[in-house]
Design a protein around this motif. Structure first.
Motif, PDB file in Angstrom:
ATOM      1  N   SER A  45      -6.940   3.244  -8.620  1.00 16.88           N
ATOM      2  CA  SER A  45      -7.050   1.799  -8.445  1.00 16.88           C
ATOM      3  C   SER A  45      -6.014   1.094  -9.311  1.00 16.88           C
ATOM      4  O   SER A  45      -5.614   1.599 -10.366  1.00 16.88           O
ATOM      5  CB  SER A  45      -8.456   1.359  -8.861  1.00 16.88           C
ATOM      6  OG  SER A  45      -8.456  -0.038  -9.107  1.00 16.88           O
ATOM      7  N   ALA A  94     -17.326  -3.412   1.939  1.00 17.58           N
ATOM      8  CA  ALA A  94     -16.774  -2.050   1.909  1.00 17.58           C
ATOM      9  C   ALA A  94     -16.509  -1.523   3.307  1.00 17.58           C
ATOM     10  O   ALA A  94     -15.775  -0.549   3.484  1.00 17.58           O
ATOM     11  CB  ALA A  94     -17.739  -1.113   1.174  1.00 17.58           C
ATOM     12  N   VAL A 144     -15.528   2.507  -0.565  1.00 22.77           N
ATOM     13  CA  VAL A 144     -14.929   1.948   0.646  1.00 22.77           C
ATOM     14  C   VAL A 144     -15.313   2.852   1.810  1.00 22.77           C
ATOM     15  O   VAL A 144     -15.207   4.080   1.722  1.00 22.77           O
ATOM     16  CB  VAL A 144     -13.393   1.874   0.506  1.00 22.77           C
ATOM     17  CG1 VAL A 144     -12.756   1.446   1.816  1.00 22.77           C
ATOM     18  CG2 VAL A 144     -13.008   0.924  -0.624  1.00 22.77           C
ATOM     19  N   HIS A 198      -4.191  -0.099  -3.332  1.00 15.08           N
ATOM     20  CA  HIS A 198      -5.544   0.081  -2.794  1.00 15.08           C
ATOM     21  C   HIS A 198      -6.293  -1.246  -2.951  1.00 15.08           C
ATOM     22  O   HIS A 198      -6.500  -1.697  -4.079  1.00 15.08           O
ATOM     23  CB  HIS A 198      -6.278   1.197  -3.537  1.00 15.08           C
ATOM     24  CG  HIS A 198      -5.618   2.527  -3.394  1.00 15.08           C
ATOM     25  ND1 HIS A 198      -5.400   3.108  -2.162  1.00 15.08           N
ATOM     26  CD2 HIS A 198      -5.100   3.379  -4.315  1.00 15.08           C
ATOM     27  CE1 HIS A 198      -4.798   4.280  -2.334  1.00 15.08           C
ATOM     28  NE2 HIS A 198      -4.594   4.459  -3.623  1.00 15.08           N
ATOM     29  N   THR A 210      -9.146  -2.615  -3.321  1.00 15.05           N
ATOM     30  CA  THR A 210     -10.568  -2.428  -3.592  1.00 15.05           C
ATOM     31  C   THR A 210     -11.228  -3.618  -4.289  1.00 15.05           C
ATOM     32  O   THR A 210     -12.438  -3.598  -4.480  1.00 15.05           O
ATOM     33  CB  THR A 210     -10.766  -1.184  -4.480  1.00 15.05           C
ATOM     34  OG1 THR A 210      -9.848  -1.285  -5.584  1.00 15.05           O
ATOM     35  CG2 THR A 210     -10.460   0.091  -3.718  1.00 15.05           C
ATOM     36  N   MET A 259      -7.431  -0.315   3.670  1.00 16.57           N
ATOM     37  CA  MET A 259      -8.819   0.001   3.296  1.00 16.57           C
ATOM     38  C   MET A 259      -9.148   1.444   3.680  1.00 16.57           C
ATOM     39  O   MET A 259      -9.805   2.165   2.920  1.00 16.57           O
ATOM     40  CB  MET A 259      -9.790  -0.986   3.946  1.00 16.57           C
ATOM     41  CG  MET A 259      -9.822  -2.346   3.264  1.00 16.57           C
ATOM     42  SD  MET A 259     -10.574  -2.300   1.603  1.00 16.57           S
ATOM     43  CE  MET A 259     -12.318  -2.429   2.012  1.00 16.57           C
ATOM     44  N   ALA A 287      -7.823   3.736   1.256  1.00 17.27           N
ATOM     45  CA  ALA A 287      -8.601   3.711   0.008  1.00 17.27           C
ATOM     46  C   ALA A 287     -10.034   4.195   0.229  1.00 17.27           C
ATOM     47  O   ALA A 287     -10.896   3.994  -0.634  1.00 17.27           O
ATOM     48  CB  ALA A 287      -8.617   2.294  -0.561  1.00 17.27           C
ATOM     49  N   ARG A 288     -10.281   4.830   1.364  1.00 17.89           N
ATOM     50  CA  ARG A 288     -11.651   5.236   1.703  1.00 17.89           C
ATOM     51  C   ARG A 288     -12.240   6.092   0.573  1.00 17.89           C
ATOM     52  O   ARG A 288     -11.559   6.950   0.014  1.00 17.89           O
ATOM     53  CB  ARG A 288     -11.680   5.995   3.037  1.00 17.89           C
ATOM     54  CG  ARG A 288     -10.843   7.259   3.070  1.00 17.89           C
ATOM     55  CD  ARG A 288     -10.553   7.692   4.508  1.00 17.89           C
ATOM     56  NE  ARG A 288      -9.726   8.893   4.561  1.00 17.89           N
ATOM     57  CZ  ARG A 288      -8.404   8.904   4.387  1.00 17.89           C
ATOM     58  NH1 ARG A 288      -7.758   7.780   4.132  1.00 17.89           N
ATOM     59  NH2 ARG A 288      -7.720  10.039   4.458  1.00 17.89           N
ATOM     60  N   MET A 314     -12.946   5.119  -2.375  1.00 20.79           N
ATOM     61  CA  MET A 314     -12.735   4.533  -3.711  1.00 20.79           C
ATOM     62  C   MET A 314     -13.756   3.423  -3.946  1.00 20.79           C
ATOM     63  O   MET A 314     -14.286   2.841  -3.009  1.00 20.79           O
ATOM     64  CB  MET A 314     -11.296   3.994  -3.828  1.00 20.79           C
ATOM     65  CG  MET A 314     -10.246   5.103  -3.740  1.00 20.79           C
ATOM     66  SD  MET A 314      -8.541   4.492  -3.775  1.00 20.79           S
ATOM     67  CE  MET A 314      -8.381   4.041  -5.505  1.00 20.79           C
ATOM     68  N   LYS A 315     -14.009   3.121  -5.224  1.00 18.46           N
ATOM     69  CA  LYS A 315     -15.066   2.160  -5.548  1.00 18.46           C
ATOM     70  C   LYS A 315     -14.609   0.714  -5.397  1.00 18.46           C
ATOM     71  O   LYS A 315     -13.540   0.344  -5.869  1.00 18.46           O
ATOM     72  CB  LYS A 315     -15.519   2.383  -7.002  1.00 18.46           C
ATOM     73  CG  LYS A 315     -16.519   3.501  -7.143  1.00 18.46           C
ATOM     74  CD  LYS A 315     -17.215   3.448  -8.501  1.00 18.46           C
ATOM     75  CE  LYS A 315     -18.379   4.422  -8.564  1.00 18.46           C
ATOM     76  NZ  LYS A 315     -18.120   5.719  -7.929  1.00 18.46           N
ATOM     77  N   MET A 316     -15.450  -0.097  -4.783  1.00 17.16           N
ATOM     78  CA  MET A 316     -15.182  -1.538  -4.654  1.00 17.16           C
ATOM     79  C   MET A 316     -15.325  -2.207  -6.030  1.00 17.16           C
ATOM     80  O   MET A 316     -16.224  -1.865  -6.798  1.00 17.16           O
ATOM     81  CB  MET A 316     -16.174  -2.169  -3.676  1.00 17.16           C
ATOM     82  CG  MET A 316     -15.990  -1.735  -2.223  1.00 17.16           C
ATOM     83  SD  MET A 316     -14.497  -2.418  -1.454  1.00 17.16           S
ATOM     84  CE  MET A 316     -14.908  -4.160  -1.354  1.00 17.16           C
ATOM     85  N   GLU A 317     -14.436  -3.144  -6.318  1.00 16.73           N
ATOM     86  CA  GLU A 317     -14.428  -3.833  -7.621  1.00 16.73           C
ATOM     87  C   GLU A 317     -14.561  -5.336  -7.492  1.00 16.73           C
ATOM     88  O   GLU A 317     -14.471  -6.063  -8.486  1.00 16.73           O
ATOM     89  CB  GLU A 317     -13.096  -3.560  -8.339  1.00 16.73           C
ATOM     90  CG  GLU A 317     -12.779  -2.129  -8.609  1.00 16.73           C
ATOM     91  CD  GLU A 317     -11.314  -1.972  -9.029  1.00 16.73           C
ATOM     92  OE1 GLU A 317     -10.838  -2.767  -9.851  1.00 16.73           O
ATOM     93  OE2 GLU A 317     -10.653  -1.070  -8.496  1.00 16.73           O
TER      94      GLU A 317
END
Lengths: 266, 155
Positions: free
Chosen positions: A38, A97, A152, A203, A205, A251, A254-255, A257-260
Motif C-alpha cells: 500500500s 471493497a 478488496v 493501489h 485502497t 481495484m 489490489a484484490r 489488500m486491506k481497505m484504508e
C-alpha cells in the motif's frame, strides 16, 4: 539502501531488444502478490500516524458530514439513505471493497460515487451530487469507512471482464506529450524517487482520501487526473467510462489488500 | 507526416538500421528532420551553436527541461533530484555531442521501453493535452543549449 524496484532489469532487456532488432516492448509484468505494498508503507511515520488516529486524520471531518447526510431526508421522495439501508455500519460493510461493481441499469460497472448518485436518482428522486463536491466526497467517505480493514473484493465475471481489460489497456498505454504509461512507473519503478517523491504501486485502497498536497479530501479520479496532467495527457472527464474501467482494473490489481478509507497521503 | 515509427515493421527496420555503424536514417517530426548515424545525430538541429549557460538553466528547470525529475547530476544546490535514470555526472565524457543529441531527440530508437520522452517529436502520440498538441517538449534551440551544456559535464 532502501530503494527498491519491482519488475525485471529493464536496461539489459532493452539492450537485447536493440541487438535483436525488436522495438516492441514486452508487456510489463504484474507485481507479484507477495511484493504488493500500500502507499501507506511508503509514507513517513508522521503521515502514517496521522492516518491511524481518528483524532488527527483530517478526513474524519468529512465522515461526520457523511453520517449526517446518510440520515438526512432528501429529494422529492423525502427519504434518507438510512430509511432503506438502516445503519450504514452494518449495511454498508464491504460495499466500497466491491466497487466498481456491475450495475444492471447502466449495463456496465459503476464506481461508488456513481452508485450513490444512482440511488439518489432512483430512490430519493434527488439531483445527483457533483463529482468532487463536499457532499459527494463526505457520503462516499462515510460509506467507504465501513469497509476499513476489509480485503478488496472485486468479482470479475463474463459481464465485467471486457471492462477490466479496457482498464488494463489504459494502464498499459503510453499517453500524452511525455509518452508515458502508468505501468512504467507503478509496475516497474515503484519504490524509487521521481524528484523528491517515492513512486508508489498505485493501489487505490484508501479513497476517498485526504492529501496533504490538496489540503482536502479527493477521489481516485482526481488523483488519476493529476497523473495524466503530469504526463501532459488530456485527462478524462470525471465519471468517464475510461476512468471507471481504470478504477476497476486498479481495484482488481489490489484484490485482497486491506481497505484504508479514508486514508491520508502526502 | 506521422511520427518516426509509423508501423511495427518500419520500427524494426529503423532499429536494425540504427545499430549499424554505417546505417543512416532520417528521423522525421513535424518539428524538422534530422539525420541519425549509428547511435547519434551528429549534426546540430540549428545553425546557431548551443549556449551551455542557457542549457544549464533548462536542465535545472523542472517545468521546462524536466530532467531532474528522473536524473541526478552535479548540481549540489538542487534538492530532490530523481533516481529513475542515469546520473548526468560525466555524461560529456561518456558520450559525444551527437550521441547526447539522439538521446534527447529520440531515445526510443535506442531503447523502445525507455521512460525518457522524445523531446523533438510531435507525431505518433496519444491523447496529448490540448496545450501541448503539435508542440515538441523543447525547441531545436533549447535542445542545442542542453547538448552544449551536457557536453561540458566531463567528470
Amino acid at each position: 539502501m532502501s530503494a527498491r524496484r519491482g519488475g525485471r532489469p529493464l536496461p539489459a532487456l532493452a539492450a537485447a531488444c536493440v541487438v535483436l532488432g525488436f522495438t516492441q516492448a514486452a508487456p510489463a509484468a504484474e507485481i507479484p502478490s507477495a511484493e504488493r505494498r500500500s502507499g501507506y508503507e511508503f509514507m513517513s511515520r508522521e503521515t502514517r500516524a496521522m492516518q491511524d488516529d481518528d483524532a488527527t486524520n483530517p478526513a474524519v471531518l468529512w465522515l461526520l458530514d457523511g453520517e449526517a447526510l446518510w440520515n438526512r431526508k432528501d429529494g422529492a421522495a423525502g427519504r434518507a439513505c438510512a430509511d432503506c439501508h438502516g445503519n450504514a455500519r452494518a449495511s454498508m460493510k464491504g460495499a466500497a471493497a466491491r466497487h466498481p461493481a456491475w450495475d444492471a441499469a447502466a449495463g456496465r460497472p459503476v464506481n461508488l460515487e456513481q452508485r450513490i448518485n444512482a440511488c439518489r436518482a432512483g430512490r430519493q428522486q434527488a439531483a445527483p451530487l457533483a463529482y468532487e463536491s463536499r457532499d459527494l466526497l463526505a457520503l462516499t467517505a462515510y460509506v467507504a469507512r465501513q469497509s476499513r480493514g476489509m480485503p478488496v473484493d472485486i468479482a470479475i465475471d463474463k459481464r465485467t471482464k471486457p471492462f477490466l481489460d479496457a482498464g488494463r489497456d489504459t494502464f498499459m498505454r503510453r499517453q500524452g506529450q511525455l509518452n508515458l504509461a502508468c505501468t512504467q512507473c507503478h509496475d516497474e519503478l515503484w519504490g524509487r524517487k521521481l524528484a523528491g517523491s517515492t513512486i508508489p504501486q498505485a493501489h487505490p485502497t484508501g479513497y476517498p482520501l485526504y492529501r496533504l498536497e490538496w489540503q482536502g479530501l479527493g477521489s481516485l479520479q482526481r488523483r488519476l487526473r493529476n497523473c495524466l496532467t503530469g504526463m501532459r495527457a488530456e485527462p478524462y472527464p470525471f465519471g468517464a467510462p475510461e476512468f471507471v474501467d481504470l478504477e476497476l482494473y486498479l481495484m482488481w490489481r489490489a484484490r485482497g489488500m486491506k481497505m484504508e478509507s479514508p486514508a491520508v497521503r502526502p | 507526416m506521422e511520427g518516426p515509427c509509423p508501423t511495427p515493421a518500419a520500427a524494426v527496420l529503423v532499429a536494425a538500421l540504427a545499430v549499424m555503424p554505417s546505417g543512416m536514417v532520417r528521423g522525421d517530426t513535424a518539428a524538422g528532420a534530422y539525420a541519425v548515424v549509428g547511435d547519434a545525430v551528429p549534426a546540430p538541429l540549428t545553425a546557431a551553436p548551443g549556449d551551455p549557460a542557457r542549457g544549464r538553466a533548462i536542465v535545472l528547470n523542472r517545468q521546462v527541461g524536466l530532467c531532474l525529475l528522473c536524473h541526478s547530476g552535479p548540481f549540489p544546490e538542487e534538492r530532490f533530484q530523481g533516481e529513475l535514470a542515469p546520473d548526468l555526472r560525466g555524461v560529456g565524457a561518456r558520450l559525444s555531442e551527437g550521441q547526447i543529441r539522439l538521446r534527447i531527440v529520440e531515445p526510443g530508437r535506442l531503447n523502445a521501453a525507455t521512460i525518457m520522452p522524445a523531446y523533438f517529436r510531435t507525431g505518433g502520440l496519444t491523447r496529448v493535452a490540448p496545450a501541448f498538441r503539435g508542440k515538441t517538449v523543447l525547441t531545436a534551440g533549447q535542445i542545442e543549449d542542453i547538448v552544449a551544456f551536457l557536453a561540458t559535464l566531463k567528470d
